[in-house]
Design a protein around this motif. Structure first.
Motif, PDB file in Angstrom:
ATOM      1  N   SER A 600      79.820  30.217  60.279  1.00  0.00           N
ATOM      2  CA  SER A 600      78.553  30.484  59.588  1.00  0.00           C
ATOM      3  C   SER A 600      78.816  30.618  58.101  1.00  0.00           C
ATOM      4  O   SER A 600      79.930  30.939  57.679  1.00  0.00           O
ATOM      5  N   VAL A 601      77.767  30.372  57.331  1.00  0.00           N
ATOM      6  CA  VAL A 601      77.881  30.484  55.889  1.00  0.00           C
ATOM      7  C   VAL A 601      76.476  30.498  55.304  1.00  0.00           C
ATOM      8  O   VAL A 601      75.551  29.924  55.879  1.00  0.00           O
ATOM      9  N   ASP A 602      76.295  31.181  54.198  1.00  0.00           N
ATOM     10  CA  ASP A 602      75.003  31.186  53.506  1.00  0.00           C
ATOM     11  C   ASP A 602      74.964  29.994  52.557  1.00  0.00           C
ATOM     12  O   ASP A 602      75.775  29.913  51.624  1.00  0.00           O
ATOM     13  N   VAL A 603      74.011  29.092  52.808  1.00  0.00           N
ATOM     14  CA  VAL A 603      73.895  27.900  51.984  1.00  0.00           C
ATOM     15  C   VAL A 603      72.758  28.098  50.998  1.00  0.00           C
ATOM     16  O   VAL A 603      71.604  28.262  51.405  1.00  0.00           O
ATOM     17  N   THR A 604      73.074  28.077  49.713  1.00  0.00           N
ATOM     18  CA  THR A 604      72.042  28.213  48.682  1.00  0.00           C
ATOM     19  C   THR A 604      71.602  26.826  48.231  1.00  0.00           C
ATOM     20  O   THR A 604      72.342  25.847  48.355  1.00  0.00           O
ATOM     21  N   LEU A 605      70.393  26.775  47.678  1.00  0.00           N
ATOM     22  CA  LEU A 605      69.793  25.490  47.327  1.00  0.00           C
ATOM     23  C   LEU A 605      70.601  24.758  46.251  1.00  0.00           C
ATOM     24  O   LEU A 605      70.692  23.526  46.258  1.00  0.00           O
ATOM     25  N   ASP A 606      71.224  25.517  45.329  1.00  0.00           N
ATOM     26  CA  ASP A 606      71.932  24.867  44.225  1.00  0.00           C
ATOM     27  C   ASP A 606      73.177  24.116  44.681  1.00  0.00           C
ATOM     28  O   ASP A 606      73.655  23.212  43.987  1.00  0.00           O
ATOM     29  N   ILE A 607      73.691  24.458  45.844  1.00  0.00           N
ATOM     30  CA  ILE A 607      74.922  23.809  46.317  1.00  0.00           C
ATOM     31  C   ILE A 607      74.692  22.990  47.582  1.00  0.00           C
ATOM     32  O   ILE A 607      75.586  22.282  48.050  1.00  0.00           O
ATOM     33  N   ALA A 608      73.474  23.050  48.120  1.00  0.00           N
ATOM     34  CA  ALA A 608      73.212  22.486  49.451  1.00  0.00           C
ATOM     35  C   ALA A 608      73.462  20.984  49.514  1.00  0.00           C
ATOM     36  O   ALA A 608      74.036  20.479  50.494  1.00  0.00           O
TER      37      ALA A 608
END
Length: 703
Positions: A600-608
């Protein structure tokens, strides 16, 4: 679901009386402004002069009678202009006119001649009737003692005289009573207490048709919303004569007669039964074909009352031939005629036996057309009738075949009650899309002309159950019909197709199952957060932007086929201790490895987007889905085209499907943007693939 009585029911009553008065008013009337200044003063002087004449000429002297007759005539001519009525009343005309409603006294058995007998009384009644058109003067006229004199005038013929003068005075008295009682419940009651109803009923059989008409007009007004008056009219045995009048060839006679009966029946179930028992039904139905549109309208309204829920005569009305004329009236240019025929058909359509007959006789299409009306009552009456027709399975296919579902969905409805009625109609139709109805619709979708096929497909997309979607849209070609609409040159057809496909996708409820990440070929192993970029037991090092990232082959082998090929295949990286990773930023690589180690990992929009590219390169399907979800939250009208291209570039199926659904949902807003048509043509094959998967998956448990 019962349609309420029109609040405007008083309008036909008022219109009828105005029409009678206007026959006496010259057609070349001018438009007057309220008198003011010198004009008003001059007018008041004229009124005062005529009042003085009336007050000084109450005798049988010929000169007095002639002067009084002229004075009533002058006041009546002035009163024809409603703008000066207030000045006439202010000048004291009412008491003077009321005084002349009766003949001057004379000795009993006096053989002296009576000049202008009945003429002055007629002129006074006519003038008072005109003044009474203004509601604020009705009570003053009654309080001045007019009613007893007017009722007495109704009996002027009882001495055996039927001269022209007698006929005229009786008619003017009846008209004055009509105007005095109009929308005034107190005066209606006063007329009854003064004994006005029995002579009016008797006058229905008078030899002169104008008197019959005037008497009926007065009874019509007196019966409206006054139960005691209604009962007395019936007790005076008015019904047989009124029903005979319905058959009159004189339109003015049957118009007033049907109006009286309508007001008697309204909210009076017992009188309704008496009216039907007296044989009114067939004459009323016959009036639907009258040359008089007002009689047609009143007859339709009355049939709607007969067909109310407390009545058992709905079927009888249809059996006696009412449906055909009512349907023809739906096509009339007269809006009130359309409104009342829709009202009657709405009541009739609440009976199961009538529903198929109304539709079979051609009622469906004109009722649907009336939904476009800007008249709220007309629109609601049509919607209520369609609600009834939708209750019969035999009507459902025709309803859909002629585009009824689209009409209900696209309509702009004025009042909330109509919106609720339409929603219930669509729900009724939806509940019937199964069994023989569905089979017939599938048949139409196979053999009909293309426009009908498309209407059926559109309707079924909105109305069918999820269990039938595969049968309809895959096995019977419904999907291709909707896609054909989407690819059409017509913006309206494109929009309809998009809305239907979006509805279909929502019903399928299969977006998540078909887009779920495929299982890994081997059980997943997660070493845990503590081993991310940890040199402990590390057996491989990646070089990213010149920096070392420590990893473990066992974890990488289990994570994806890409790493398995890298370390188990014939690639040079198999035995390398340090492996250089080009074209990936450190932050992206670190996040990808964190997912491999933890799941699992938190995916932010700036790096997606960069992370999606990496996940696709290294075949990390779970990480791809996380990236696709994050990117999908940012889809907008401005970027949906580029997002779709991104999904194609990296085989991001979930993102692609989200773009498709967004395009379908926002179709009308996207339609005005440059490149929209190209985008639609481009995605149609993928839409086909999406629905082919979505609509075949759910039915597997039924096979």
């Amino acid at each position: 679901m019962e349609l309420p009585r029109r609040q405007e029911q008083g309008l036909p009553e008022r219109k009828g009386q105005k029409r009678k008065l206007e026959e006496e008013i010259k057609e070349e009337q001018e438009l007057f402004l309220p008198p003011s200044g010198d004009t008003r003063h001059a007018l008041l002087c004229e009124v005062t002069a005529q009042v003085n004449v009336l007050n000084s000429t109450f005798s049988w002297r010929e000169a007095d009678r002639a002067a009084a007759k002229r004075a009533t005539h002058v006041l009546a001519e002035l009163a024809k202009n409603e703008e000066v009525v207030n000045v006439i009343v202010e000048g004291g005309a009412v008491p003077a006119l009321v005084k002349h409603l009766q003949a001057p006294s004379s000795g009993e058995g006096d053989p002296s001649p009576r000049p202008f007998e009945h003429e002055v009384e007629k002129g006074s009644a006519f003038a008072l009737g005109l003044l009474a058109i203004k509601p604020e003067h009705q009570q003053l006229i009654v309080d001045s003692g007019s009613l007893s004199h007017l009722v007495a005038l109704l009996r002027r013929h009882e001495d055996g005289s039927n001269s022209r003068a007698v006929i005229s005075v009786i008619r003017r008295a009846a008209d004055a009573i009509t105007n005095l009682a109009h929308e005034n419940s107190i005066i209606k009651t006063r007329v009854r207490m003064e004994g006005g109803i029995p002579p009016l009923v008797e006058l229905l059989e008078f030899t002169d048709t104008k008197v019959q008409r005037a008497a009926a007009g007065a009874l019509r007004t007196l019966a409206f919303k006054n139960d005691e008056n209604k009962n007395q009219i019936v007790e005076c045995n008015a019904l047989p004569t009124l029903i005979l009048m319905l058959r009159s060839e004189d339109a003015a006679i049957h118009y007033e007669a049907v109006g009286v009966i309508g007001n008697l029946v309204h909210s009076s179930p017992n009188i309704k039964r008496e009216v039907l028992a007296a044989g009114a039904l067939q004459p009323v139905i016959s009036l639907l074909s009258s040359c008089c549109s007002e009689s047609q309208r009143e007859a339709a309204l009355l049939l709607g009352q007969f067909a109310a829920t407390d009545s058992d005569c709905k079927v009888h009305i249809v059996q006696r031939g009412a449906v055909g004329p009512l349907i023809e009236m739906l096509k009339s240019p007269d809006v009130q005629l359309r409104e009342m025929s829709a009202f009657a058909l709405g009541r009739l359509a609440q009976d199961t036996h009538n529903q198929a007959g109304i539709a079979h006789n051609g009622g469906l299409v004109p009722l649907l057309k009336l939904l476009d009306s800007k008249n709220g009552s007309l629109q609601h009456n049509a919607a209520f009738a369609l609600y009834g027709l939708a209750d019969n399975e035999d009507n459902v296919s025709n309803f859909i075949r002629v585009g009824g579902v689209q009409k209900l969905q696209d309509g702009e409805f004025i009042v909330q009650a109509t919106k609720d009625c339409v929603a219930k109609t669509l729900k009724r139709l939806e509940e019937k899309i199964h069994g023989r109805v569905l089979n017939h619709l599938l048949y139409l979708m196979r053999i009909s002309e293309k426009p009908v096929q498309r209407r059926v497909a559109l309707a079924l997309a909105h109305l069918c159950s999820p269990e039938d979607q595969r049968t309809i849209f895959i096995e019977n070609n419904g999907l291709e019909l909707l896609l054909g609409l989407l690819g059409s040159a017509s913006p309206k057809q494109q929009f309809d197709g998009a809305v239907a496909l979006y509805k279909l996708a929502n019903k399928a409820m299969t977006l998540s199952p078909i887009d779920a990440a495929p299982p890994s070929p081997t059980p997943q192993v997660y070493l845990g957060e503590q081993y991310v970029n940890n040199a402990t037991l590390s057996d491989v090092t990646f070089l990213v932007e010149g920096r070392r990232f420590y990893a473990h082959r066992i974890c990488l082998l289990a994570s994806s086929d890409a790493f398995r090929a890298m370390f188990d295949g014939g690639y040079r990286e198999k035995d390398a201790r340090d492996i250089e990773i080009p074209n990936i930023r450190w932050e992206v690589f670190e996040l990808m490895m964190r997912f491999i180690y933890t799941g699992s990992v938190d995916v932010t929009l700036d790096i997606a987007q960069d992370l999606l590219r990496a996940a696709d390169q290294y075949l990390l399907e779970g990480l791809k889905r996380l990236c696709e979800y994050a990117i999908a939250q940012d889809i907008s009208l401005e970027n949906v085209s580029s997002m779709y291209e991104l999904s194609e570039a990296f085989n991001a199926i979930s993102l692609r499907h989200t773009c498709i659904l967004f395009i379908l949902e926002q179709f009308d807003k996207l339609n005005a943007r440059p490149g929209h048509s190209y985008l639609i043509q481009r995605i149609i094959p993928e839409i086909r693939n999406y629905f082919a998967r979505a609509l075949t998956k759910p039915n597997q448990h039924n096979q």
